[in-house]
Design a protein around this motif. Structure first.
Motif, PDB file in Angstrom:
ATOM      1  N   UNK A  46       0.841  -1.202   0.000  1.00  0.00           N
ATOM      2  CA  UNK A  46       0.000   0.000   0.000  1.00  0.00           C
ATOM      3  C   UNK A  46       0.873   1.249   0.000  1.00  0.00           C
ATOM      4  N   UNK A  47       1.894   1.255   0.819  1.00  0.00           N
ATOM      5  CA  UNK A  47       2.825   2.381   0.868  1.00  0.00           C
ATOM      6  C   UNK A  47       3.470   2.609  -0.501  1.00  0.00           C
TER       7      UNK A  47
ATOM      8  N   UNK B 299      -1.161  15.135   1.704  1.00  0.00           N
ATOM      9  CA  UNK B 299      -1.412  14.936   3.135  1.00  0.00           C
ATOM     10  C   UNK B 299      -1.767  13.480   3.416  1.00  0.00           C
ATOM     11  N   UNK B 300      -2.601  12.889   2.560  1.00  0.00           N
ATOM     12  CA  UNK B 300      -2.989  11.487   2.744  1.00  0.00           C
ATOM     13  C   UNK B 300      -1.772  10.562   2.650  1.00  0.00           C
ATOM     14  N   UNK B 301      -0.892  10.828   1.713  1.00  0.00           N
ATOM     15  CA  UNK B 301       0.285   9.973   1.558  1.00  0.00           C
ATOM     16  C   UNK B 301       1.264  10.181   2.713  1.00  0.00           C
ATOM     17  N   UNK B 302       1.325  11.383   3.235  1.00  0.00           N
ATOM     18  CA  UNK B 302       2.137  11.624   4.437  1.00  0.00           C
ATOM     19  C   UNK B 302       1.569  10.807   5.606  1.00  0.00           C
TER      20      UNK B 302
ATOM     21  N   UNK C  23       2.956   3.775   8.441  1.00  0.00           N
ATOM     22  CA  UNK C  23       3.934   2.720   8.161  1.00  0.00           C
ATOM     23  C   UNK C  23       5.109   2.824   9.143  1.00  0.00           C
ATOM     24  N   UNK C  24       5.622   4.018   9.338  1.00  0.00           N
ATOM     25  CA  UNK C  24       6.768   4.205  10.233  1.00  0.00           C
ATOM     26  C   UNK C  24       6.407   3.881  11.680  1.00  0.00           C
ATOM     27  N   UNK C  25       5.242   4.327  12.122  1.00  0.00           N
ATOM     28  CA  UNK C  25       4.828   4.098  13.503  1.00  0.00           C
ATOM     29  C   UNK C  25       4.555   2.620  13.778  1.00  0.00           C
TER      30      UNK C  25
ATOM     31  N   UNK D   8      -2.366   1.211  14.257  1.00  0.00           N
ATOM     32  CA  UNK D   8      -1.653   2.214  13.444  1.00  0.00           C
ATOM     33  C   UNK D   8      -2.162   2.207  12.010  1.00  0.00           C
ATOM     34  N   UNK D   9      -2.282   1.022  11.437  1.00  0.00           N
ATOM     35  CA  UNK D   9      -2.776   0.926  10.059  1.00  0.00           C
ATOM     36  C   UNK D   9      -4.218   1.413   9.970  1.00  0.00           C
TER      37      UNK D   9
END
Length: 140
Positions: free
Chosen positions: A44-45, A94-97, A103-105, A118-119
């Motif tokens: 997804x990322x 903003x959505x992709x950020x 993903x990072x969290x 988180x997801x």
């Protein structure tokens, strides 16, 4: 570029919807976070970042960008032009950020519940933002 951006958007939406639903189900049913979920989140990322690159390429070649540079006031007065020139690109960024943050969290979490959460939160909010600013009239 516009055609690729439009068709790739279907893939992004399908994958993002599936990932969010999978995260919510995993959270509710207290499932174990496996390699499948890890790969799904990563896919997804990647698909959203590819869409961002295609979209940025199209944006800087588009008539909306040219109109914004030459006569920004007129673009801002027209809701359809404003959607394509300002609202859509910035909301998608903003959505992709948010997807990137999710993903990072999730990687820092140890428990499966926290990873699914988180997801569900970050990818879910991103999905809502994306759905809110898709130029639906251009799709159908």
């Amino acid at each position: 570029m516009k055609t690729i951006h439009s068709y790739w958007a279907y893939i992004v939406l399908a994958v993002l919807i599936y990932t969010v639903i999978n995260a919510i189900i995993g959270l509710i049913q207290k499932k174990e976070f496996t390699h499948k979920e890890f790969r799904l989140g990563l896919f997804t990322l990647i698909t959203t970042h590819i869409q961002l690159l295609i979209g940025l390429g199209w944006y800087f070649m588009s008539p909306w960008f040219k109109a914004l540079r030459s006569n920004g006031g007129e673009v801002m007065k027209d809701s359809g032009a404003r959607l394509l020139a300002i609202e859509h690109p910035f909301t998608m960024i903003i959505a992709i950020v948010l997807i990137t943050m999710g993903w990072s969290k999730h990687k820092k979490k140890v428990r499966s519940e926290a990873k699914f959460k988180c997801f569900a939160i970050f990818y879910g909010i991103a999905l809502l933002l994306i759905l809110s600013r898709i130029p639906w009239s251009n799709w159908f």
